[in-house]
Design a protein around this motif. Structure first.
Motif, PDB file in Angstrom:
ATOM      1  N   TYR A  36      58.819  44.438  22.479  1.00 46.15           N
ATOM      2  CA  TYR A  36      57.372  44.850  23.678  1.00 46.15           C
ATOM      3  C   TYR A  36      57.703  45.286  25.013  1.00 46.15           C
ATOM      4  O   TYR A  36      56.620  45.745  25.216  1.00 46.15           O
ATOM      5  N   LEU A 140      56.252  36.377  26.258  1.00 46.38           N
ATOM      6  CA  LEU A 140      56.298  37.912  24.542  1.00 46.38           C
ATOM      7  C   LEU A 140      55.544  37.807  23.296  1.00 46.38           C
ATOM      8  O   LEU A 140      55.591  36.053  23.438  1.00 46.38           O
ATOM      9  N   VAL A 171      51.407  42.086  26.058  1.00 37.76           N
ATOM     10  CA  VAL A 171      52.832  41.078  26.434  1.00 37.76           C
ATOM     11  C   VAL A 171      51.413  40.545  27.592  1.00 37.76           C
ATOM     12  O   VAL A 171      50.916  40.894  28.522  1.00 37.76           O
TER      13      VAL A 171
END
Length: 180
Positions: A36, A140, A171
């Motif tokens: 991520y 995340l 995010v």
């Protein structure tokens, strides 16, 4: 992701965290973070950071992750430990002094930029001693269910002042000032 504050010389706890509050999974696994968040996603943070201070546990996790793409450049790297490893990585400076001296040494190396604190134990120690100015958290979109919590038991209450929240892709970035 922006609003990091270039050249402010602050002590900043910086960490990625799962939505359920873990900064590392079981066995200190952190490979999920790269799914991520990559260094390319946080150029402002890298530009504002002049040094990093981590504990021995975080250092060992970083060593295990070395084969992965780890292009994060946070400046000089310091490890606070009771016992330096027999075969230390050359990019790290090992400090066996007290916490306050370690923070002062790393801040000096940061040369007016931020000192980034990584790892659960060193961050908790810095928070307990009132050495942290800000907390930067990348939340995340996953639940790990187990692992290393954002803060260890017994940290105690730390009052924070939220001053920024942004979202970039999956995010969410949260920023807090530590109330002293």
């Amino acid at each position: 992701m922006s609003d990091v504050g270039f050249g402010t010389g602050k002590v900043v706890v910086n960490r990625a965290m799962s939505l359920d509050g873990f900064i590392a999974g079981p066995d200190h696994a952190m490979d999920w973070i790269g799914e991520y968040l990559t260094p390319a996603d946080v150029p402002e943070v890298m530009a504002a950071t002049g040094a990093m201070l981590i504990g021995r546990g975080t250092y060992e996790v970083a060593r295990r992750m070395e084969p992965q793409d780890n292009t994060y450049d946070g400046g000089a790297r310091f490890v606070l430990t009771h016992e330096p490893p027999a075969d230390p990585a050359p990019a790290f400076t090992f400090l066996t002094c007290g916490l306050e001296e370690a923070v002062a040494t790393a801040r000096g190396a940061a040369d007016g930029k931020n000192l980034e604190i990584l790892g659960a134990d060193v961050a908790a120690q810095c928070l307990r001693h009132g050495l942290v100015d800000e907390i930067l958290v990348y939340v995340l979109p996953l639940l790990l269910g187990d692992g290393v919590r954002f803060s260890p038991p017994g940290l105690g209450r730390i009052d924070l002042e939220p001053f920024s929240s942004t979202r970039s892709g999956a995010v969410t970035t949260l920023r807090f000032r530590v109330r002293k």
